[in-house]
Design a protein around this motif. Structure first.
Motif, PDB file in Angstrom:
ATOM      1  N   VAL A  70       5.323 -16.941   1.853  1.00  0.00           N
ATOM      2  CA  VAL A  70       5.715 -18.349   1.789  1.00  0.00           C
ATOM      3  C   VAL A  70       5.559 -18.790   0.345  1.00  0.00           C
ATOM      4  CG1 VAL A  70       5.288 -20.676   2.638  1.00  0.00           C
ATOM      5  CG2 VAL A  70       4.939 -18.711   4.159  1.00  0.00           C
ATOM      6  N   PHE A  71       6.650 -19.234  -0.262  1.00  0.00           N
ATOM      7  CA  PHE A  71       6.602 -19.577  -1.675  1.00  0.00           C
ATOM      8  C   PHE A  71       7.378 -20.860  -1.916  1.00  0.00           C
ATOM      9  CE2 PHE A  71      10.350 -17.033  -0.979  1.00  0.00           C
ATOM     10  CZ  PHE A  71      11.332 -17.647  -1.747  1.00  0.00           C
ATOM     11  N   GLU A  72       7.064 -21.509  -3.009  1.00  0.00           N
ATOM     12  CA  GLU A  72       7.744 -22.738  -3.401  1.00  0.00           C
ATOM     13  C   GLU A  72       8.953 -22.387  -4.271  1.00  0.00           C
ATOM     14  OE1 GLU A  72       7.003 -25.928  -2.654  1.00  0.00           O
ATOM     15  OE2 GLU A  72       5.337 -25.337  -1.340  1.00  0.00           O
ATOM     16  N   ALA A  73      10.067 -22.974  -3.921  1.00  0.00           N
ATOM     17  CA  ALA A  73      11.275 -22.724  -4.693  1.00  0.00           C
ATOM     18  C   ALA A  73      11.268 -23.554  -5.962  1.00  0.00           C
ATOM     19  CB  ALA A  73      12.508 -23.058  -3.863  1.00  0.00           C
TER      20      ALA A  73
ATOM     21  N   ASN B 190       9.363 -22.021   1.297  1.00  0.00           N
ATOM     22  CA  ASN B 190      10.365 -21.131   1.856  1.00  0.00           C
ATOM     23  C   ASN B 190       9.676 -19.890   2.423  1.00  0.00           C
ATOM     24  OD1 ASN B 190      13.400 -21.931   0.854  1.00  0.00           O
ATOM     25  ND2 ASN B 190      11.822 -22.656  -0.565  1.00  0.00           N
ATOM     26  N   VAL B 191      10.232 -19.371   3.519  1.00  0.00           N
ATOM     27  CA  VAL B 191       9.673 -18.183   4.164  1.00  0.00           C
ATOM     28  C   VAL B 191      10.647 -17.019   3.997  1.00  0.00           C
ATOM     29  CG1 VAL B 191       8.808 -17.154   6.295  1.00  0.00           C
ATOM     30  CG2 VAL B 191       8.502 -19.607   5.875  1.00  0.00           C
ATOM     31  N   ILE B 192      10.201 -15.993   3.302  1.00  0.00           N
ATOM     32  CA  ILE B 192      10.980 -14.756   3.225  1.00  0.00           C
ATOM     33  C   ILE B 192      10.306 -13.753   4.145  1.00  0.00           C
ATOM     34  CG2 ILE B 192       9.731 -13.845   1.200  1.00  0.00           C
ATOM     35  CD1 ILE B 192      13.484 -13.486   1.498  1.00  0.00           C
ATOM     36  N   ALA B 193      11.068 -13.207   5.089  1.00  0.00           N
ATOM     37  CA  ALA B 193      10.516 -12.297   6.094  1.00  0.00           C
ATOM     38  C   ALA B 193      11.314 -11.005   6.070  1.00  0.00           C
ATOM     39  CB  ALA B 193      10.578 -12.929   7.482  1.00  0.00           C
TER      40      ALA B 193
ATOM     41  N   THR C 181       6.274 -21.949   8.481  1.00  0.00           N
ATOM     42  CA  THR C 181       5.455 -21.780   7.269  1.00  0.00           C
ATOM     43  C   THR C 181       3.971 -21.740   7.587  1.00  0.00           C
ATOM     44  OG1 THR C 181       5.434 -24.169   6.904  1.00  0.00           O
ATOM     45  CG2 THR C 181       7.180 -22.907   5.810  1.00  0.00           C
ATOM     46  N   LEU C 182       3.580 -22.254   8.749  1.00  0.00           N
ATOM     47  CA  LEU C 182       2.165 -22.301   9.129  1.00  0.00           C
ATOM     48  C   LEU C 182       1.782 -21.150  10.051  1.00  0.00           C
ATOM     49  CD1 LEU C 182       1.873 -26.146   9.768  1.00  0.00           C
ATOM     50  CD2 LEU C 182       1.400 -24.882   7.664  1.00  0.00           C
ATOM     51  N   TRP C 183       2.678 -20.273  10.314  1.00  0.00           N
ATOM     52  CA  TRP C 183       2.408 -19.182  11.240  1.00  0.00           C
ATOM     53  C   TRP C 183       1.225 -18.342  10.778  1.00  0.00           C
ATOM     54  CZ3 TRP C 183       3.452 -17.472  15.940  1.00  0.00           C
ATOM     55  CH2 TRP C 183       3.247 -16.122  16.246  1.00  0.00           C
ATOM     56  N   MET C 184       0.317 -18.047  11.719  1.00  0.00           N
ATOM     57  CA  MET C 184      -0.853 -17.229  11.419  1.00  0.00           C
ATOM     58  C   MET C 184      -0.808 -15.988  12.294  1.00  0.00           C
ATOM     59  SD  MET C 184      -2.533 -18.855   9.055  1.00  0.00           S
ATOM     60  CE  MET C 184      -4.158 -18.127   9.128  1.00  0.00           C
TER      61      MET C 184
END
Length: 820
Positions: A60-63, A116-119, A201-204
């Motif tokens: 999870v990163f900030e664009a 942003n979530v890159i998976a 984004t909060l997934w654990m």
């Protein structure tokens, strides 16, 4: 007396050669190697050799505001990317042992403001196959914007946010292989929360510790980024129901299930429990109703236990099967598919593959969104509910195809040729995604000989030789090929062959292809880098040369073609020796070795004396009491090898040539002419026949026979097949040659397009067409041509890039009127 062949001093070229010769015409500049700024190859610690393990990596990163970003990534065995829940990409492009090709996915316009979530899902298969290398699993990835690393795997200082890894439990691990040639089939247990890790984004999740893996050498991708467009089925073609019963007395069990062991990686039947391919044989149809109902977009289909529906995509497609499923209670949904219908139904076993995706859905109500991880090939999709009930909707196939085929154009006054061209284009785009492949279904393998023909189509449709360079470079870079005799080339690659199987004569096609590659690309550097491979290959064959200098008692799988000719390969196989002579001559021209050219002609003359029985060339001779005795085995394809390799010509063997022209071909199965000469098949006898007819200017016959051989394929699947019947792959890369290259050359008249020397040779022959037009991309523009019969003349126009020359040969009986 035996005549030996030696290349003398062997030149060894270093890695610098992969830097030379981009995709274009002449190598003129250094090609930069990809570099990761921070990322390292990682995998869950101690599990890099575990079979069929699926791992999810996410960051999870900030664009950054007003800045683009790039995801740079490679890995093993295969990966799929989602960005903020949306599909982004799939890869990597395949490379040789010890190397990895690096992809760069542009994120511009795809990033949201804020987090942003890159998976990235990565399957580490760790089994041998013809499709993916059996090597330790890893992922190496980083997101970079404005020279700043935003996220990376095992990032060092300045590596940004670190990707976290978790084991993805939804894909079952202990399952059967998909086929002998490909790794595992797909079986899933889906829960409501499946897939949430890609978007939330909060997934654990349950993060696992990763370890840095040994680095591989990095190579450029070169191949175009695929077309991932979504295609929906157009028709519902059948509905029905099944009932469970006893297993049949004779079960279908493919060797990919029963042959697991030291030479074929996977899970045994005992480890799997009940294989899906076996369990489904308990079910038989109790109802099957054929219909042809257009589908309404968005309409859902309710299915109860035992019910099924069969959908038609209208044409063979390759890619990822997707759909939405509303499950009201625990449900088991089986998706099966094939390229053709068998008895009005989908036979998931027809191709000797497990054409099945098995989905177990937890109790509902819940909506599931599913897309297969592996690409498959199909025209027909069957949705069958075994237990529970659900509604399916939004069925699609996300294509996995080469996008650089649409600039090329072809049209003729006979619509049948236009349909054949489109089938050739469709076949090529599905067999040239990251590698030239035999088929996009059963194997997805980079086969020699297939590549000889598909490489021509790549230049015709794509306008360059990037794909072919990758293919040949994969053979050039490895220090050696495990499990094969020294000097021998793998029959398909990248692949692993722990069973030691190889096709000795197929390696000769590699040499023959090199000459055409040089002519297409001007890439002398790569051809020189392969000098040692060619030398070592001929060194290997020396041990099999008999007192006459012919190859005798070749080891391995001696393969001529898919016909009776494969039964006549010992002791001296003349088609293999014909190809050997051709390869020697090619090597002589490539490497300035007139002695090899002389030896090639000596072998040709010897074959003419030994193998021609006065009527036909005989396929083989056997060693009896120390003497070589000619058999009476005669095949159609042997005759074509003789003419294609230069052993025979219409001048040297006029009666045989006239017999082949007049009495052989697609009509012979009806006429019954020469029943003692065994029939050829699509691969490769029919292809060689059409090549010979073209070589000697019989272009109308080429067109007539192309339709006779292939139009039934076009009508049934929209693609071109491995055999002349629908009992194997119905989408085979080499066959695109007959739908594309042949039509450009023998209908349009672009007999030779040579971007290296900036020359176009046009040849007109007598054709039963009123007009034809087409466009072919070249590295610096287009070659465009149109001709039309008018007032007893043939009027034409050719347009070429600046600096090209055009020559015109008129073999027709019409007066020419036009301008080059």
């Amino acid at each position: 007396m035996q005549s030996s062949v030696s290349f003398g001093a062997t030149f060894h070229w270093g890695l610098i050669l992969i830097l030379l010769g981009l995709s274009g015409v002449q190598a003129t500049s250094v090609e930069p190697l990809p570099v990761f700024r921070a990322a390292q190859p990682v995998w869950p610690a101690g599990r890099e050799r575990e079979k069929n393990l699926t791992v999810g990596f996410r960051a999870v990163f900030e664009a950054p505001a007003h800045a683009g970003a790039v995801l740079r990534v490679t890995g093993s065995s295969i990966y799929r990317i989602h960005l903020n829940g949306a599909f982004l990409g799939y890869g990597p492009v395949r490379g040789p042992h010890g190397y990895s090709r690096v992809d760069e996915w542009d994120l511009a316009g795809r990033l949201g403001s804020g987090a942003n979530v890159i998976a990235i899902e990565v399957a580490g298969y760790n089994v041998n196959s013809y499709y993916l290398l059996d090597q330790p699993a890893f992922l190496q990835a980083e997101v970079v914007a404005e020279r700043r690393v935003l996220a990376s795997t095992a990032g060092r200082d300045g590596g940004g946010v670190m990707f976290e890894a978790q084991i993805l439990p939804e894909r079952a691990q202990r399952v059967q292989r998909y086929s002998f040639q490909r790794p595992f089939s797909e079986v899933y247990g889906l829960a409501p929360e499946t897939g949430e890790w890609r978007t939330n984004t909060l997934w654990m999740g349950q993060a696992v510790t990763c370890a840095v893996q040994p680095a591989t050498k990095l190579l450029p991708r070169r191949a175009p980024y695929p077309d991932f467009g979504r295609r929906a089925p157009g028709f519902l073609v059948a509905t029905g129901a099944v009932a469970a019963g006893e297993l049949p007395a004779r079960l279908w069990k493919d060797r990919s299930l029963t042959g697991i062991g030291p030479q074929l990686g996977g899970y045994t039947e005992q480890e799997i429990g009940v294989a899906t391919s076996v369990e489904l044989q308990r079910y038989t149809n109790v109802a099957l109703r054929a219909i042809s109902q257009p589908l309404t977009e968005g309409a859902a289909a309710a299915l109860s236990a035992g019910e099924f529906r069969i959908y038609d995509f209208g044409v063979n497609l390759s890619g990822f099967v997707g759909l939405r499923i509303d499950a009201r209670r625990r449900t088991r949904l089986v998706l099966s598919f094939d390229e053709v219908l068998t008895g009005g139904d989908v036979d998931y076993k027809r191709l000797d593959c497990v054409n099945v995706i098995d989905l177990e859905l937890e109790s509902g109500p819940h909506r599931y969104v599913f897309e297969s991880f592996e690409p498959y090939t199909l025209r027909y999709l069957k949705c069958l509910v075994l237990d529970g009930d659900c509604a399916v909707e939004g069925i699609y196939l996300r294509e996995y195809a080469n996008p650089e085929v649409w600039r090329a154009q072809f049209a003729a006054s006979d619509e049948r040729y236009n349909r054949l061209f489109e089938a050739g284009r469709e076949t090529y785009r599905q067999n040239a995604v990251d590698l030239f492949t035999d088929c996009p279904s059963r194997e997805r393998a980079g086969w020699l000989c297939d590549s000889y023909f598909i490489a021509r189509v790549a230049r015709d449709l794509g306008g360059d030789t990037r794909m072919e360079r990758n293919f040949l470079e994969n053979y050039q870079l490895p220090a050696r090929f495990e499990h094969l005799p020294p000097g021998m080339l793998p029959m398909c690659y990248p692949a692993d062959h722990p069973d030691g199987v190889f096709i000795p004569n197929w390696a000769l096609w590699f040499v023959v292809q090199l000459e055409e590659y040089l002519a297409r690309s001007g890439d002398r550097e790569l051809v020189e880098a392969l000098r040692s491979r060619v030398s070592e290959l001929f060194d290997y064959f020396e041990q099999f040369r008999n007192a006459d200098g012919l190859l005798e008692k070749l080891e391995g799988w001696v393969f001529v073609e898919w016909s009776k000719a494969n039964d006549f390969v010992q002791d001296v196989n003349y088609p293999s020796n014909m190809l050997f002579a051709q390869a020697l001559a090619v090597a002589g021209r490539l490497y300035d070795r007139p002695d090899l050219i002389r030896e090639a002609e000596r072998i040709r003359a010897l074959i003419r004396r030994q193998a021609f029985d006065g009527e036909f060339f005989v396929d083989n001779a056997r060693r009896q009491d120390g003497r070589l005795e000619l058999t009476r085995n005669r095949s159609e394809v042997c005759q074509y090898f003789a003419f294609y390799s230069g052993v025979a010509t219409p001048t040297s063997h006029p009666l045989l040539w006239q017999t082949l022209v007049s009495d052989f071909g697609p009509q012979r199965k009806q006429t019954g002419a020469y029943p003692e000469v065994h029939f050829a098949n699509a691969f490769i006898g029919n292809v060689l026949r059409l090549e010979l007819l073209s070589r000697y200017g019989r272009c109308q016959q080429v067109l007539d026979e192309s339709l006779a051989y292939q139009l039934h394929m076009v009508e049934r699947t929209g693609t071109l097949w491995e055999h002349d019947g629908a009992y194997a792959s119905c989408n085979h890369g080499f066959a695109a040659h007959g739908g594309v290259h042949t039509l450009y050359r023998d209908v349009l008249g672009l007999h030779r397009v040579d971007p290296v020397n900036r020359r176009v040779d046009v040849r007109f022959t007598d054709l039963q067409l009123d007009w034809c037009e087409g466009r072919m991309p070249v590295p610096d523009g287009w070659v465009e041509m149109r001709w039309k019969k008018e007032a007893g003349a043939l009027r034409y126009r050719v347009s070429v890039p600046a600096g090209y020359t055009v020559t015109v040969e008129n073999q027709s009986r019409l007066e020419l009127s036009g301008e080059p």
